[in-house]
Motif scaffolding. Structure first.
Motif, PDB file in Angstrom:
ATOM      1  N   THR A  50      27.641 -28.908  23.703  1.00 39.78           N
ATOM      2  CA  THR A  50      26.455 -28.247  23.158  1.00 39.78           C
ATOM      3  C   THR A  50      25.649 -29.312  22.427  1.00 39.78           C
ATOM      4  N   HIS A  51      24.341 -29.346  22.653  1.00 36.62           N
ATOM      5  CA  HIS A  51      23.608 -30.389  21.947  1.00 36.62           C
ATOM      6  C   HIS A  51      22.560 -29.836  21.002  1.00 36.62           C
ATOM      7  N   PHE A  52      22.309 -30.619  19.962  1.00 36.28           N
ATOM      8  CA  PHE A  52      21.414 -30.222  18.873  1.00 36.28           C
ATOM      9  C   PHE A  52      20.464 -31.368  18.573  1.00 36.28           C
ATOM     10  N   LYS A  53      19.205 -31.016  18.289  1.00 33.89           N
ATOM     11  CA  LYS A  53      18.223 -32.044  17.929  1.00 33.89           C
ATOM     12  C   LYS A  53      18.137 -32.142  16.412  1.00 33.89           C
ATOM     13  N   GLU A  58      12.971 -31.014  11.821  1.00 33.37           N
ATOM     14  CA  GLU A  58      12.429 -29.671  12.074  1.00 33.37           C
ATOM     15  C   GLU A  58      13.305 -28.623  11.389  1.00 33.37           C
ATOM     16  N   ASN A  59      12.734 -27.419  11.301  1.00 35.65           N
ATOM     17  CA  ASN A  59      13.456 -26.271  10.789  1.00 35.65           C
ATOM     18  C   ASN A  59      14.218 -25.688  11.978  1.00 35.65           C
ATOM     19  N   SER A  60      15.523 -25.474  11.845  1.00 32.90           N
ATOM     20  CA  SER A  60      16.280 -25.007  13.015  1.00 32.90           C
ATOM     21  C   SER A  60      16.151 -23.494  13.230  1.00 32.90           C
ATOM     22  N   TYR A  61      15.575 -22.786  12.259  1.00 29.51           N
ATOM     23  CA  TYR A  61      15.389 -21.331  12.427  1.00 29.51           C
ATOM     24  C   TYR A  61      14.196 -21.044  13.336  1.00 29.51           C
ATOM     25  N   GLU A 302      23.728 -25.975   3.141  1.00 27.85           N
ATOM     26  CA  GLU A 302      24.290 -26.809   4.208  1.00 27.85           C
ATOM     27  C   GLU A 302      24.188 -28.298   3.861  1.00 27.85           C
ATOM     28  N   ARG A 303      23.080 -28.692   3.255  1.00 30.04           N
ATOM     29  CA  ARG A 303      22.922 -30.094   2.843  1.00 30.04           C
ATOM     30  C   ARG A 303      24.025 -30.465   1.841  1.00 30.04           C
ATOM     31  N   GLU A 361      21.595 -26.228  12.182  1.00 27.89           N
ATOM     32  CA  GLU A 361      22.464 -25.068  12.117  1.00 27.89           C
ATOM     33  C   GLU A 361      23.879 -25.547  11.781  1.00 27.89           C
ATOM     34  N   ALA A 362      24.707 -24.645  11.238  1.00 28.85           N
ATOM     35  CA  ALA A 362      26.035 -25.053  10.756  1.00 28.85           C
ATOM     36  C   ALA A 362      26.847 -25.767  11.839  1.00 28.85           C
ATOM     37  N   ALA A 363      26.762 -25.282  13.082  1.00 30.82           N
ATOM     38  CA  ALA A 363      27.551 -25.901  14.160  1.00 30.82           C
ATOM     39  C   ALA A 363      27.117 -27.355  14.379  1.00 30.82           C
ATOM     40  N   ALA A 364      25.823 -27.605  14.242  1.00 33.81           N
ATOM     41  CA  ALA A 364      25.314 -28.978  14.409  1.00 33.81           C
ATOM     42  C   ALA A 364      25.799 -29.861  13.264  1.00 33.81           C
TER      43      ALA A 364
END
Ligand code: PLP
Length: 384
Positions: A50-53, A58-61, A302-303, A361-364
């Motif tokens: 799974t990939h995340f940018k 950016e805001n992931s929401y 999260e930060r 997001e938490a998974a990222a």
């Protein structure tokens, strides 16, 4: 209409190409000095990963339903030009901030408003002073206008060296930029040091306080930009809907500027630059301020989680006040970037300096924590 070339004569296009090779179009020499903007890379797709940018802050929401509704409503009349004066949004922002609408300049992203500022101030050879490393767009717009960047190195912990910046101001300085929280190091300037600095800046030099990450700075020592603005006629604030408000793709940002400055900026902006879709989405976002603030709160949580986990692994991190963390990896920056990419997260390495990673997001963020742990276990140093 195009004419078929006859078989034995060179076509008009071939002749034109030969002419342009002999006498190429002449561009302004300043363009030779313009560095290319490197946008955040999308992640490299890898089978089964799974990939995340995490490379563009950016805001992931995804947009809120109420904002999507405003966008859809506005989309139904895109056959019309938008309000070139951006009246509704300017009045709304002004009311929220307690300033006049004539003190708000809206543009297609705060990047564009920044370019308007440079265009209003910088002639060939004029100087712009700012801390470095900072936002990559600063040198690009200055160079494109024929100006000279005077980059004052950050302190070892990624902060602006305000006394050195004050000393760098010379006869040809037109603009000084303070980016707080700073992209990419996440450091902020303190209220007292900023005040002392402003006392040393000549009144005819504009000071731009770039507050793109304002909402992510919850520290007790955070600068109150509006208060600074009110007390200094040469201060301009730069803000955006792209980060905390999640409208990066629509391009809307603004400056808070004293009326004489705002009037100058209005002259360097293109009419109709801010679409009505963007104007309405920004208004709807202001209506949804509380919901959006909740999202900011979870980014901050999260930060904190990421920074705690990394410190536990042995990373020495300065506190970040943006929606990203900064890994001061020095010579290891590019290799960290490649390793992260292979694990499914695209990050933003700056060669020889460090790596900026957006809180997603938490998974990222979990992937980031894992990659950071493995990086140290592989014998790499947490600091350069
Ligand atoms: C992202 C960013 C901006 C500009 O964002 P826009 O999308 O153009 O509004 C401005 N300054 C800094 C420091 C940023 O990181």
């Amino acid at each position: 209409m195009t004419q078929a070339p006859s078989s034995d004569q060179p076509s008009d296009q071939v002749r034109a190409a030969a002419r342009s090779q002999a006498r190429p179009v002449r561009f302004r020499p300043a363009l030779d000095g313009v560095p290319a903007y490197k946008p955040g890379k999308p992640p490299t797709p890898i089978e089964g990963v799974t990939h995340f940018k995490l490379s563009s802050n950016e805001n992931s929401y995804p947009p809120l339903p109420s904002v999507l509704e405003a966008i859809a409503d506005a989309a139904s009349h895109v056959n019309r030009y938008p309000d070139p004066g951006v009246h509704g949004l300017r009045e709304r922002i002004a009311a929220e901030l307690g300033v006049g609408a004539d003190e708000i300049v809206v543009g297609p992203g705060s990047a564009a408003v920044y370019d308007q500022i440079v265009q209003a101030l910088v002639d060939d050879g004029d100087e712009v002073v700012y801390s470095w490393r900072s936002f990559e767009l600063y040198p690009i717009c200055v160079a494109a206008r024929g100006g000279r960047s005077v980059q004052v190195p950050n302190t070892a912990d990624g902060r602006h060296d305000l006394p050195a910046m004050a000393r760098a101001i010379r006869r040809d300085t037109r603009l000084v930029i303070v980016c707080s929280p700073n992209n990419p190091t996440g450091a902020t300037v303190g209220a007292a040091e900023l005040e002392e600095f402003l006392g040393r800046v000549p009144a005819h030099v504009l000071v731009l306080l770039d507050e793109a990450y304002l909402q992510f700075d919850t520290s007790a020592a955070a600068v109150d930009g509006l208060d600074v603005y009110r007390r200094h006629p040469n201060v301009v604030l730069l803000r955006t809907f792209s980060k905390a408000y999640g409208l990066a793709g629509l391009r809307v940002g603004y400056a808070v500027a004293h009326p004489r400055v705002a009037a100058a900026l209005a002259k360097t902006g293109l009419p109709f630059a801010v679409t009505d879709v963007a104007q309405q989405a920004a208004l709807a976002s202001l209506d949804a301020g509380e919901e959006l603030d909740l999202r900011v709160t979870s980014v901050l949580a999260e930060r904190g989680r990421v920074q705690d986990a990394l410190r536990e692994q042995g990373w020495e991190l300065a506190e970040s006040h943006g929606n990203f963390v900064w890994l001061p990896l020095g010579a290891d920056s590019l290799s960290f970037g490649r390793i992260a990419d292979a694990a499914g997260i695209s990050v933003r390495p700056f060669d020889g300096d460090g790596v900026r990673v957006t809180i997603g997001e938490a998974a990222a963020n979990d992937v980031l924590i894992r990659v950071c742990g493995e990086f140290l276990e592989a014998g790499r140093s947490p600091v350069d």
